[in-house]
Each structure stands twice: as C-alpha cells, then as structure tokens.
Design an enzyme around this catalytic site. Structure first.
Site, PDB file in Angstrom:
ATOM      1  N   GLU A  62      66.366  73.228  46.308  1.00 52.65           N
ATOM      2  CA  GLU A  62      65.815  73.504  44.979  1.00 52.65           C
ATOM      3  C   GLU A  62      64.334  73.900  45.041  1.00 52.65           C
ATOM      4  OE1 GLU A  62      67.505  70.994  41.795  1.00 52.65           O
ATOM      5  OE2 GLU A  62      65.444  70.784  41.088  1.00 52.65           O
ATOM      6  N   ASP A  63      63.583  73.285  45.910  1.00 52.21           N
ATOM      7  CA  ASP A  63      62.123  73.425  45.860  1.00 52.21           C
ATOM      8  C   ASP A  63      61.467  74.049  47.095  1.00 52.21           C
ATOM      9  OD1 ASP A  63      62.135  72.283  43.344  1.00 52.21           O
ATOM     10  OD2 ASP A  63      61.820  70.264  44.078  1.00 52.21           O
TER      11      ASP A  63
HETATM   12  N1  LIG Z   1      57.938  61.757  37.113  1.00 52.93           N
HETATM   13  C1  LIG Z   1      57.401  62.644  37.982  1.00 52.93           C
HETATM   14  N2  LIG Z   1      58.106  63.754  38.313  1.00 52.93           N
HETATM   15  C2  LIG Z   1      57.535  64.620  39.184  1.00 52.93           C
HETATM   16  C3  LIG Z   1      56.264  64.385  39.732  1.00 52.93           C
HETATM   17  N3  LIG Z   1      55.979  65.404  40.572  1.00 52.93           N
HETATM   18  C4  LIG Z   1      57.027  66.231  40.568  1.00 52.93           C
HETATM   19  N4  LIG Z   1      57.973  65.779  39.725  1.00 52.93           N
HETATM   20  C5  LIG Z   1      59.238  66.448  39.476  1.00 52.93           C
HETATM   21  O1  LIG Z   1      59.210  66.998  38.162  1.00 52.93           O
HETATM   22  C6  LIG Z   1      60.568  67.174  37.736  1.00 52.93           C
HETATM   23  C7  LIG Z   1      60.635  66.811  36.287  1.00 52.93           C
HETATM   24  O2  LIG Z   1      59.861  67.721  35.575  1.00 52.93           O
HETATM   25  P1  LIG Z   1      60.524  68.742  34.599  1.00 52.93           P
HETATM   26  O3  LIG Z   1      59.439  69.394  33.814  1.00 52.93           O
HETATM   27  O4  LIG Z   1      61.613  68.079  33.851  1.00 52.93           O
HETATM   28  O5  LIG Z   1      61.198  69.799  35.546  1.00 52.93           O
HETATM   29  P2  LIG Z   1      60.604  71.073  36.264  1.00 52.93           P
HETATM   30  O6  LIG Z   1      59.979  70.570  37.557  1.00 52.93           O
HETATM   31  O7  LIG Z   1      61.821  71.909  36.496  1.00 52.93           O
HETATM   32  O8  LIG Z   1      59.590  71.707  35.368  1.00 52.93           O
HETATM   33  C8  LIG Z   1      61.421  66.289  38.627  1.00 52.93           C
HETATM   34  O9  LIG Z   1      62.179  67.166  39.398  1.00 52.93           O
HETATM   35  P3  LIG Z   1      63.625  66.842  39.987  1.00 52.93           P
HETATM   36  O10 LIG Z   1      63.491  65.948  41.163  1.00 52.93           O
HETATM   37  O11 LIG Z   1      64.299  68.143  40.193  1.00 52.93           O
HETATM   38  O12 LIG Z   1      64.360  65.983  38.944  1.00 52.93           O
HETATM   39  P4  LIG Z   1      64.916  66.304  37.517  1.00 52.93           P
HETATM   40  O13 LIG Z   1      64.072  67.366  36.877  1.00 52.93           O
HETATM   41  O14 LIG Z   1      66.302  66.743  37.809  1.00 52.93           O
HETATM   42  O15 LIG Z   1      64.778  64.967  36.908  1.00 52.93           O
HETATM   43  C9  LIG Z   1      60.422  65.549  39.489  1.00 52.93           C
HETATM   44  O16 LIG Z   1      60.881  65.339  40.809  1.00 52.93           O
HETATM   45  C10 LIG Z   1      55.541  63.206  39.358  1.00 52.93           C
HETATM   46  O17 LIG Z   1      54.434  62.955  39.777  1.00 52.93           O
HETATM   47  N5  LIG Z   1      56.158  62.378  38.470  1.00 52.93           N
END
Ligand SMILES: Nc1nc2c(ncn2[C@@H]2O[C@H](COP(=O)(O)OP(=O)(O)O)[C@@H](OP(=O)(O)OP(=O)(O)O)[C@H]2O)c(=O)[nH]1
Ligand SMILES: [Mn+2]
Length: 184
Positions: A62-63
């Site tokens: 994904e990233d």
């Molecule tokens: N709470 C938090 N999240 C962070 C941080 N840094 C990066 N993230 C990531 O941000 C995502 C959630 O942000 P969103 O705005 O919902 O998604 P986006 O990254 O697509 O913009 C999560 O991705 P993901 O793993 O793909 O999960 P999800 O979006 O499927 O929950 C999370 O892993 C942080 O410091 N705190």
C-alpha cells in the site's frame, strides 16, 4: 529465533526506509508494522508465523513500491494472500476505500482479520495520545467511528483483540489538552 520473522522485519525495514508516521515526533514508519506484529504476539497470543509476517509486511504494498509478486516470491502464497487482504486499492477514491473496508471486513480470512484488528488498535492508540499533524477534532472523531465499523466486521476470531478494542472505544482521547470520548 524465528528466521521467517526476521526476514519479514528486514524486508519491511528496507521498504519503509525514510518513511515517517504522521505524528508530531515523526516516528519512523517501521515502528508501526513492528508494533502491529507485537500486539498480535504479546497481547493476543497469536503464534501463527504467516500472520505475524503479514503484520510486519501489511503496509509494504500500500505505501511503498513493493508488489504482491515480490511478497509471494519472498514469503510464499499464504503471506501474499494475507497482505493482499489487508491492502487497500489506492486507485480508488479515499471515501470508496473507507467504505470497502467496512463492507469487506466480515468476508476476510481469520488471519487477515487478526492483522486488521491489530492495525486499527495501534492506529487508534496513537490517535488517543496525539492526532496526526493537521487533523481536526471532527476528523479524529470520524476515524474512531469508522474504525469501529471495520473492527466490528472482524469479530469472532480473537477475544483478546476484541476486548482491547472495546476498551479503546469506551475510553477517551486527548485533543489540544481536552479529553473527549472516543465514541460520542
Ligand atoms: N493514528 C495515526 N495514523 C497514522 C500516523 N501516521 C500514519 N498514519 C496512518 O494514517 C492512516 C489513517 O489516515 P487516513 O487519513 O484515514 O488515511 P490516508 O493515510 O489514506 O490519508 C492509517 O493508515 P493505514 O495503516 O492504511 O490504516 P487505515 O487507514 O486503514 O486505518 C495510519 O497507519 C500516526 O501518527 N497516527
Ligand atoms: Mn497499517
């Protein structure tokens, strides 16, 4: 020492090199997949090695520039399948990706459900402590409500993870020095 876990940790560390989390301290990104695997092992008693490997690798496709083929050839078809189930289709608009996480969660394999729950647990715990830079209060609240819909669809595979999630949703988060309920 399980060499399969070390192999996955090493692979993820190289792939996520230079990436940072969105918190004000800009924590190295690799801390997140390691923490997700650690939640599964330490707090949920998960000992299934492919599940723990998939937790370590769950954000590589994904990233980063990683392909599913690469995961398959390094770690085999099962780990590839679990990572696939935990990967959003980034070609879709964000709202659609969020909706699909809710809709698809109940149909995922047990191994993918474990990784999804631990992923949300780590993100929600981070969110309870400090929101990512620039997140408004409604954005944080919306994330809690959305995450609950996703993790509700992952129930029935691990009581420990469910209990941790219940505790988070019943608790509070801090935003600019004030406390708010995670689920209003
Ligand atoms: N709470 C938090 N999240 C962070 C941080 N840094 C990066 N993230 C990531 O941000 C995502 C959630 O942000 P969103 O705005 O919902 O998604 P986006 O990254 O697509 O913009 C999560 O991705 P993901 O793993 O793909 O999960 P999800 O979006 O499927 O929950 C999370 O892993 C942080 O410091 N705190
Ligand atoms: Mn993640």
């Amino acid at each position: 020492m399980d060499t399969h876990l070390l192999q996955a940790t090493h692979f993820a560390a190289i792939k996520h090199a230079g990436q940072r989390r969105k918190d004000p301290q800009q924590t190295p990104y690799i801390n997140h997949p390691i923490a997700v695997a650690h939640v599964l092992w330490k707090e949920a008693g998960v000992q299934d090695v492919p599940t723990l490997q998939a937790a370590l690798l769950h954000d590589t496709v994904e990233d980063t520039d990683t392909s599913f083929e690469e995961i398959g050839s390094e770690f085999g078809p099962l780990v590839r399948q679990i990572v696939f189930e935990c990967t959003d289709d980034k070609s879709l608009p964000k709202e659609e990706r969020k909706r699909l996480q809710i809709v698809n969660a109940p149909h995922k394999s047990n191994q993918a459900k474990l990784v999804k729950m631990a992923d949300k647990i780590h993100n929600l715990r981070d969110l309870q402590k400090t929101p990512p830079e620039g997140w408004t209060l409604p954005r944080v609240q919306t994330y809690f409500a959305w995450a609950r819909q996703v993790t509700d669809g992952c129930r029935g595979v691990n009581p420990q993870l469910e209990a941790i999630l219940e505790g988070i949703y019943a608790g509070e988060f801090e935003y600019e020095g004030m406390k708010y309920r995670c689920i209003a």
